[in-house]
Design an enzyme around this catalytic site. Structure first.
Site, PDB file in Angstrom:
ATOM      1  CD  GLU A  56      42.849  50.747  39.118  1.00 19.86           C
ATOM      2  OE1 GLU A  56      42.354  49.653  38.773  1.00 19.86           O
ATOM      3  OE2 GLU A  56      43.751  50.826  39.964  1.00 19.86           O
ATOM      4  CE1 TYR A  85      39.397  47.157  41.359  1.00 21.95           C
ATOM      5  CE2 TYR A  85      39.466  48.102  39.159  1.00 21.95           C
ATOM      6  CZ  TYR A  85      40.104  47.705  40.312  1.00 21.95           C
ATOM      7  OH  TYR A  85      41.444  47.881  40.429  1.00 21.95           O
ATOM      8  CG  ASP A 118      40.723  43.153  41.993  1.00 23.04           C
ATOM      9  OD1 ASP A 118      40.552  42.888  43.190  1.00 23.04           O
ATOM     10  OD2 ASP A 118      41.832  43.140  41.449  1.00 23.04           O
TER      11      ASP A 118
END
Length: 334
Positions: free
Chosen positions: A32, A115, A133
């Site tokens: 991520e 996020y 996102d």
DNA sequence: AAGACGGGGTC
DNA sequence: GACCCAGTCTT
């Protein structure tokens, strides 16, 4: 939201990606971070190499930051890896080296924002926290024809609240996050979206009205500032004069003698003031390098020098120090 | 709220 | 050339 169609579509059409084959929360964390403002295809080789070298949080926490930068050189946005390094040390110090299964504890880890915390919670721990996102902004703004300017933080936050409701009602937080992002990346694309194959085509207001390209609404970006540099690749005792950058931009990366100036003579005068007596041998191809917020116009020269002064040092082997792409372009010419 | 922070892909 | 990307942190 047509969850079942979305999930069925995902199960059938999902790409085969390495970070979808693991349930290791640390590996998902690394993926991520690498995916922040970075396309899958770009980050993939970095992801494999990074986890081979740093397979556990402990390995990463005790690594040297210069070595880490060397591993990720070329991917960009390097500050996220300084933060990831700090984050690993933070998890060692505060959570016994294990990622906590708690949204607000994860949110406190350096480098992890709303996020990434939501992505880790939903993907690694299957808990209903939103991961909003660019993909999700695009999908939802089209499905609902939202008129907000999604350049603005307050509007992203508003949409995050909507995404929170949706994931809470989804019955499968993992599938929801994965399918929304996959849809945004492969079907609900920025330009030329493939609405004919979209599982949400019948509920998508933008598709029904054929106005997909108008969403998401985004106010224009500021124009980039241009800076003129004169850069000198100077040989000295079978090495090259280089400096380790201390600025925020490309912090820790090495560059040749680089001087901001409008003219060669002005640059040479500044070099003299730094104690550098440069003899120019060749003029090389000028380089234009575009960053997020500025453009470097680099006039490039090769030369020699008979002395060296701080903060410059001699680099004999470019493979031993972090080199950003803008400098890689320069090395390519010698 | 705005700016800093990389590099590559798309059209 | 302009825009965007699985954003976060600082000011």
């Amino acid at each position: 939201m047509a969850y079942l169609r979305l999930f069925d579509w995902y199960q059938t059409n999902k790409r085969d990606l390495p970070f979808r084959k693991t349930d290791n929360p640390y590996h998902i964390w690394v993926s991520e971070i690498m995916l922040q403002q970075t396309q899958v295809d770009t980050m993939l080789p970095f992801y494999d190499r990074f986890l081979t070298i740093y397979p556990t949080i402990q390995d990463l926490a005790r690594a040297d930051i210069d070595e880490i930068l060397k591993v990720v050189q070329g991917i960009g946005y390097y500050r996220r890896f300084r933060m990831l390094h700090k984050g690993a040390q933070y998890v060692i110090d505060h959570h016994d080296g294990k990622l906590p299964e708690d949204y607000f504890k994860i949110l406190k880890i350096p480098g992890i924002g709303a996020y990434t915390a939501g992505a880790i919670m939903s993907i690694a721990f299957h808990k209903p926290y939103p991961a909003t996102d660019g993909n999700v902004i695009r999908v939802l703004s089209r499905v609902k024809m939202l008129e907000d300017d999604f350049r603005l933080d307050k509007n992203k936050k508003k949409l995050n609240e909507m995404n929170k409701e949706l994931i809470e009602n989804s019955n499968n937080p993992y599938l929801y996050t994965q399918s929304m992002m996959e849809l945004g990346a492969t079907v609900c694309k920025v330009s030329n979206p493939l609405c004919d194959t979209c599982p949400l085509q019948e509920v998508c207001l933008a598709n029904i009205n054929n106005v997909q390209q108008n969403y998401p609404k985004m106010s224009p970006l500021k124009t980039k500032k241009e800076i003129q540099y004169f850069t000198f690749i100077l040989e000295y005792k079978e090495g090259f004069l280089m400096r380790k950058r201390t600025e925020d931009l490309l912090h820790g990366f090495y560059e040749f003698v680089q001087i901001e100036s409008d003219s060669l003579n002005g640059a040479l005068t500044q070099a003299q003031d730094l104690g550098l007596e440069i003899q120019i041998l060749d003029e090389l191809q000028p380089i234009k390098h575009v960053f997020t917020h500025m453009i470097w116009q680099i006039n490039l020269y090769r030369g020699t020098i008979s002395n060296i002064t701080s903060p410059y040092e001699i680099v004999h082997d470019f493979s031993q120090v972090p080199i950003a792409t803008v400098v890689k372009k320069q090395i390519k010419q010698i």
